[in-house]
Write a protein that holds these residues in place. Structure first.
Motif: not given
Lengths: 563, 563
Positions: A304-307, A315-316, A319, A325, A429, A511-512, A515, A519, A527-528, B312, B432, B509
């Motif tokens: 899913a992440c690479n889709d 996507w959702l 996921l 999750l 988190c 719950l997330q 990433q 990802l 930028h991160l 979920i 950010p 994503q």
């Protein structure tokens, strides 16, 4: 065995490496016993330095005027047909990165692919890279003696004398998956322990896992009792568990199987603790998925992440369909239950499923992170991984033998440890000031669990590590991670030590997706990274102002992780 | 009108207020003309100070021995039946918070509910709270003259003399939804502008919106041309747009409707710029949802966020079904397209849909955030909101008349501005270090757009503001937000001014739910606030060390937002 025999081609020029969000690089590709290297002819530095053990799967395709074709069925003979074409090797790594090598000449391409396949399928642990890795700055002794059962027992003795250190397993004969020393209740002697071990699957008799200072309650873990269909009993096992509960106290047995599964286990000689024979112990069944189910969940999640499709709905849906999750939620919820039994109910807890080497360890370790602030420090977390995962006999080498991309349908792989790390991340988190370490620390542990130059995550039991002399012949990851210049990368700038329990929310909305891990290769990190540098600068600034509390000696910065 | 007539009961004792993640409080509930107050008898401070305009919906139920019952159909007569029972009023706020008031006595409960309903449904703008709000520390003049068309034109004149400031609309007769001064191309005189205005819906002739310093390209906006079914033309309109494109340059018209919708619009007198009559302008149709669709999406999203179910799967299904993130994605994608036309294609851009007061403004403002680093500063963002939303005639009072909970099916409400803020938040996550402000700044703007003590977000056009003397009789939100002790709360500690364009990823994503806004009341914020305090402490620390660059005078901290 000679590695050289497996390497069909050790060097190819004019190879183009393509990776997500980086410019393609042209250079010379070299295959060594343990690495794939690519040196760009432009600069002096290696552009790629990939541990072959990090390769989860490779795919070959051919690029010619007509475009790309899979060359699954190309053999030596009709390889000639593609003379002059380029071959593309898609390298899918266990750390989830996907990269492409464009290799001039089909023959060379196929040779490179065969070499990678041969080298990455070596199964002998003693041939793995950690046995060859000898960096100048780290020595073989460092790190291995940081977290021993003896040290754990010494700490425990400050608070209670109800427990003792037993060497009944000193030659690993009573239980092959336990370490040489374990902490057990003082009321049970080694002879009785041996009897109990025969009554528990794989000899995993109940052992001490965690002591809650606030009320003196403990968490223990074991495997299932071997009651079988006829309801066999073991007096010593019953007495042991009864002794743990002092007068009037109650205990909870958290069984990580459904009631049905626990009943079915009886047919195969397994079973559970009956109410009648284990008075004052209340059994709670909280089924946790394991094995194949988790492995498929990981594959679906990463897929899913690479889709590349452009739709939010898709996507959702993917996921959701991955169920990742949901697994995180179930495990975190059950860990909270265990922690609540200890902290709020003032009860002792025994956790097991069948073998007690997977979901059991997820729960004992997560419950400790909830309850014990020490486990949220860097060294406390390292100690937790040592005692609740490695020494406790989690078969980490088998479980992490392949990651999300591998098509090899082995039955032993499962992201049990990765889900544990994900649960830790979820908590970090929700409690941004309660963990000494940051996300990068957890990602580093994930990477090294799957492929490492260090010996820490090798083997499945302490016995195997002993036989292979892992602690004498390889370097501990803790030696590297605790070196000052490494360690500072793992620090959470917001950390403030506090002595409280942390109760995470397990509401679906809380719950997330992690990433930073899942990802990581699907987004530009420029930028991160910039943000992270900014944070570090601010911290340096505010540190130089405040009085130094860190007495570590400065060490020249150097990349320890590369040989 | 006397507010007093609407207040059936102004004071009730022994009311219990329950809010998520806070202890219930008992106290005296007071209703004033504009506020709901609850003073706990324990302390001196008010526990609740709620602007009645912030109330989106209320529900009444009765609590007696048998539990809760809805009292939708309870009237004065059978109200007696519930004598002795408590009434519960569920207060659902526009800022998405849900709280409960337990009121002793059904009669009182119904009176309170009726009073709230009457006060919150007042439609006369001049009776709204900003006209009565007079804090000591802020004065009426401050903030209103910060961002005028004149100032915008002065800045533009530094770079080009192709544009002029026109007062053709000085008495709002040419276009009721434009401000008194607009920037137009120097080639068109005011007479021609009046003609063009008649050819564009609502008189919204093409006006200047953004100048790209790098290559001198501009973004303009307008409403649809009124070609009608017969393909009516307007020479002046065609000349105006032709003049904007200097020799050899091309332009893009981004139409926020589908081709079908644009064709259908002709039947009702609307239309689009045909290829034949607008040479060198290429039309791109990028449909963006608006109105009812967005409002329903918001309701569904908030419903999903408040869903107490534990699954979920259900959460992710509902999140997907809300389509909120799909709307965010579409708008952000189209804004990127507009920015690309300007920055990469070196083309002029004209954006419109039908009226040009909703999706058009989303695009012009988001494109500027992508292209222009100034818009990512606090004052630049405030200027952007003033010129691209308020002065540009976004009907913000109508659009924000109700939020996610209201059952009143008005046709004018839509979270157009909220989606814009969400898109800004998505970009601030991906970059950010590129935004001077933090999430709290955006959340504050969201809150005040829906209910405010300030006059900035009152009315739908500059004309309405002029008629009601909003700028003379109310206080500007900028005066408050820019006061030093407020402003420092909005600062992003990682901000580093850079002159680059930022190209956000719109991969599914990469887009996340804005938890800080949508889950704000569904999670305990204790630990997140703690983290925020920690960040501020660190920043204070590192600031006192470095040389002061901020020359603002210290002002004693005080809560300006409360009267």
């Amino acid at each position: 065995m000679e590695f050289a025999e497996l390497i069909k081609t050790s060097k190819v020029d004019h190879v183009v490496l393509s990776r997500p969000f980086l410019q393609p690089v042209k250079g010379t590709l070299c295959i060594t016993s343990h690495h794939l290297l690519l040196s760009s002819r432009a600069g002096e530095k290696e552009e790629l330095w990939l541990l072959i053990r990090n390769i989860d799967a490779i795919e070959k395709s051919v690029q010619n005027l007509g475009g790309y074709h899979s060359i699954k069925f190309v053999n030596q003979q009709n390889g000639d047909r593609f003379a002059g074409s380029s071959g593309i090797i898609t390298v899918k790594c266990k750390d989830l990165c996907v990269m492409y090598l464009e290799i001039p000449g089909m023959e060379e391409c196929l040779n490179i692919a065969r070499s990678i396949e041969a080298l990455s399928s070596l199964e002998s642990t003693s041939h793995m890279y950690p046995f060859f890795y000898r960096p100048k700055k780290l020595n073989l002794q460092e790190g291995w003696d940081l977290f021993t059962p003896e040290q754990q027992f010494t700490k425990l003795s400050i608070h209670t004398d109800n427990w003792r250190l037993s060497y009944v397993n000193k030659d690993f004969t009573v239980c092959t998956t336990y370490p040489d020393a374990v902490i057990v209740h003082k009321s049970i002697d080694d002879t009785a322990l041996t009897t109990v071990a025969r009554f528990r699957q794989g000899g995993r008799f109940p052992v001490f896992s965690y002591y809650h200072k606030k009320n003196g309650m403990v968490i223990m873990r074991s495997s299932q009792p071997l009651t079988g269909a006829n309801g066999k009993r073991c007096k010593e096992d019953e007495c042991f568990l009864a002794a743990v509960l002092q007068a009037d106290k109650k205990g909870y047995i958290i069984d990580t199987r459904s009631i049905q599964a626990a009943h079915q286990a009886k047919v195969k000689g397994g079973g559970f603790e009956s109410k009648a024979n284990y008075q004052n112990w209340k059994r709670l069944h909280r089924p946790i998925d394991r094995g194949r189910v988790l492995q498929e969940s990981l594959s679906k999640l990463v897929d899913a992440c690479n889709d590349q499709s452009n739709s939010i709905d898709r996507w959702l849906s993917k996921l959701e369909a991955s169920k990742w999750l949901s697994h995180v939620k179930t495990i975190l919820t059950t860990a909270c239950l265990a922690a609540q039994c200890v902290d709020r109910e003032g009860a002792a807890v025994l956790i097991h499923g069948s073998e007690g080497r997977d979901s059991t360890l997820q729960l004992t370790s997560l419950a400790q992170i909830i309850l014990d602030p020490d486990c949220r420090s860097i060294s406390g977390f390292q100690a937790l991984i040592e005692r609740e995962w490695l020494q406790a006999g989690h078969p980490i080498q088998l479980r992490c033998a392949s990651s999300a991309y591998s098509h090899a349908k082995l039955k032993q792989e499962a992201p049990v440890f990765l889900i544990f790390l994900d649960c830790c991340w979820q908590m970090s988190c929700q409690f941004p000031c309660s963990f000494e370490f940051n996300e990068y620390f957890l990602i580093t542990l994930f990477e090294h669990a799957y492929a490492s130059c260090f010996g820490t995550f090798l083997c499945n039991t302490e016995k195997e590590r002993f036989i292979l002399n892992v602690k004498e012949k390889t370097i501990s990851i803790w030696a590297w991670m605790n070196s000052p210049c490494e360690r500072k990368q793992y620090l959470n700038p917001l950390y403030e030590n506090n002595s409280l329990t942390i109760w995470p929310s397990v509401a679906p909305q809380s719950l997330q997706l992690w990433q930073g891990l899942f990802l990581r290769w699907n987004r530009s990190t420029e930028h991160l990274n910039e943000a992270w540098e900014q944070i570090n600068q601010i911290m340096e600034h505010s540190k130089t102002k405040s009085s130094p509390t860190n007495t570590e000696l400065p060490v020249p910065e150097e990349d320890y992780a590369r040989d």
